[in-house]
Scaffold this active site. Structure first.
Site, PDB file in Angstrom:
ATOM      1  N   GLY A  69       0.898  -1.152   0.066  1.00  9.85           N
ATOM      2  CA  GLY A  69       0.206  -0.189   0.040  1.00  9.85           C
ATOM      3  C   GLY A  69       0.579   1.319   0.048  1.00  9.85           C
ATOM      4  O   GLY A  69       0.281   2.525   0.085  1.00  9.85           O
ATOM      5  N   GLN A  70       2.102   1.074  -0.296  1.00 15.04           N
ATOM      6  CA  GLN A  70       2.826   2.319  -0.047  1.00 15.04           C
ATOM      7  C   GLN A  70       2.440   3.141  -1.461  1.00 15.04           C
ATOM      8  O   GLN A  70       2.079   2.727  -2.388  1.00 15.04           O
ATOM      9  CB  GLN A  70       4.367   2.108  -0.438  1.00 15.04           C
ATOM     10  CG  GLN A  70       5.216   1.473   0.740  1.00 15.04           C
ATOM     11  CD  GLN A  70       5.140   0.019   0.774  1.00 15.04           C
ATOM     12  OE1 GLN A  70       4.119  -0.568   0.279  1.00 15.04           O
ATOM     13  NE2 GLN A  70       6.019  -0.745   1.690  1.00 15.04           N
ATOM     14  N   ARG A  71       2.540   4.562  -1.046  1.00 14.00           N
ATOM     15  CA  ARG A  71       2.139   5.617  -2.236  1.00 14.00           C
ATOM     16  C   ARG A  71       2.588   5.052  -3.755  1.00 14.00           C
ATOM     17  O   ARG A  71       1.864   5.272  -4.565  1.00 14.00           O
ATOM     18  CB  ARG A  71       2.546   6.833  -1.708  1.00 14.00           C
ATOM     19  CG  ARG A  71       1.770   8.149  -2.829  1.00 14.00           C
ATOM     20  CD  ARG A  71       2.239   9.416  -2.149  1.00 14.00           C
ATOM     21  NE  ARG A  71       1.348   9.880  -1.092  1.00 14.00           N
ATOM     22  CZ  ARG A  71       0.347  10.172  -0.926  1.00 14.00           C
ATOM     23  NH1 ARG A  71      -0.440  10.075  -2.282  1.00 14.00           N
ATOM     24  NH2 ARG A  71      -0.288  10.456  -0.116  1.00 14.00           N
ATOM     25  N   THR A  72       3.937   4.653  -3.733  1.00 12.95           N
ATOM     26  CA  THR A  72       4.498   4.274  -5.113  1.00 12.95           C
ATOM     27  C   THR A  72       3.897   3.215  -5.612  1.00 12.95           C
ATOM     28  O   THR A  72       3.989   3.015  -6.836  1.00 12.95           O
ATOM     29  CB  THR A  72       5.975   4.226  -5.104  1.00 12.95           C
ATOM     30  OG1 THR A  72       6.156   3.240  -3.991  1.00 12.95           O
ATOM     31  CG2 THR A  72       6.651   5.686  -4.647  1.00 12.95           C
ATOM     32  N   LEU A  73       3.319   2.342  -4.824  1.00 13.41           N
ATOM     33  CA  LEU A  73       2.889   1.145  -5.246  1.00 13.41           C
ATOM     34  C   LEU A  73       1.150   1.090  -5.447  1.00 13.41           C
ATOM     35  O   LEU A  73       0.652   0.300  -6.491  1.00 13.41           O
ATOM     36  CB  LEU A  73       2.724  -0.066  -4.372  1.00 13.41           C
ATOM     37  CG  LEU A  73       4.175  -0.499  -3.673  1.00 13.41           C
ATOM     38  CD1 LEU A  73       4.241  -1.307  -2.680  1.00 13.41           C
ATOM     39  CD2 LEU A  73       4.971  -1.052  -4.996  1.00 13.41           C
TER      40      LEU A  73
END
Ligand code: G3D
Ligand code: MG
Length: 203
Positions: A69-73
């Site tokens: 769920g990281q922003r980049t993902l």
């Protein structure tokens, strides 16, 4: 073996559900799944790709996709939407700073055509932490009452204590079964999800 028995057996074979676990990074998605599966929950590292877990729960085979769920993902989430029967949105109830971010991400998912029919369970996780928002506070912070497009439910839970995890899975199974199989799953009882040895991790 009568005809009805054969038909019922065939239907049971098909009783599969695809469930997508999403939420901001650090919400507790991977920990919840490990806890449900009876695995050790210490030292879980951030999910950089995805994990798939297969549970058999009350005669239903649940294929659960746990996506980082990281922003980049987050732009990659859309790769997992196809044929999703239920979305489980996991919230870190102690993360007051990111509630707005959490609200925006959830509401943008609800606009996705490919998630249109999916049941929505919101897990207000980390209730064991002092100062966590209650599920009523999270309901307000995330604007859940405005959701008319999906069947939804919010449950307070803790991946550490196990509170409400099985209850959440039960609600998902009942809600999806009602839609897909035209019957409630009540009566298909098993005390706890059992694990089929199929776990795939990609990172
Ligand atoms: P994610 O998969 O949503 O990104 P993780 O989140 O499952 O990796 O969990 C992130 C951190 O939150 C982990 O701590 C994990 O132990 C913790 N956590 C998950 N659920 C709970 C919960 O219900 N209560 C508490 N107290 N902590 C929880 P670390 O320290 O390993 O980063
Ligand atoms: Mg994870």
């Amino acid at each position: 073996m009568g005809l009805f028995t054969i038909i019922r057996k065939n239907r049971q074979k098909e009783k599969e559900m695809r469930i997508l676990f999403l939420g901001l990074d650090n919400a507790g998605k991977t920990t919840i799944l490990k806890k449900l599966n009876g695995e050790d929950i210490s030292g879980i590292s951030p999910t950089l790709g995805f994990n798939i877990k297969t549970f058999v729960h009350r005669n239903y085979t649940l294929n659960i996709w746990d996506v980082g769920g990281q922003r980049t993902l987050r732009p990659y989430w859309r790769n997992y939407f196809e044929q999703t029967d239920a979305l489980v949105w996991v919230v870190d109830s102690s993360d007051r700073m990111r509630m707005q971010d959490c609200r925006e991400e959830l509401h943008s998912l609800l606009l996705e055509d490919r998630l249109a029919g999916a049941s929505l369970l919101i897990f207000a996780n980390k209730q064991d932490l002092q100062g966590s928002l209650t599920s009523a506070e999270i309901r307000n912070a995330l604007g859940l009452l405005s959701i008319k497009s999906h069947h939804w439910k919010i449950l307070p839970c803790s991946a550490v204590t196990g509170e409400n995890l099985v209850e959440g899975l039960d609600w998902v199974v009942d809600d999806v079964a009602r839609r897909l199989y035209y019957s409630t799953a009540i009566g298909d009882t098993a005390p706890h999800p059992t694990f089929k040895p199929a776990t795939i991790s990609v990172s």
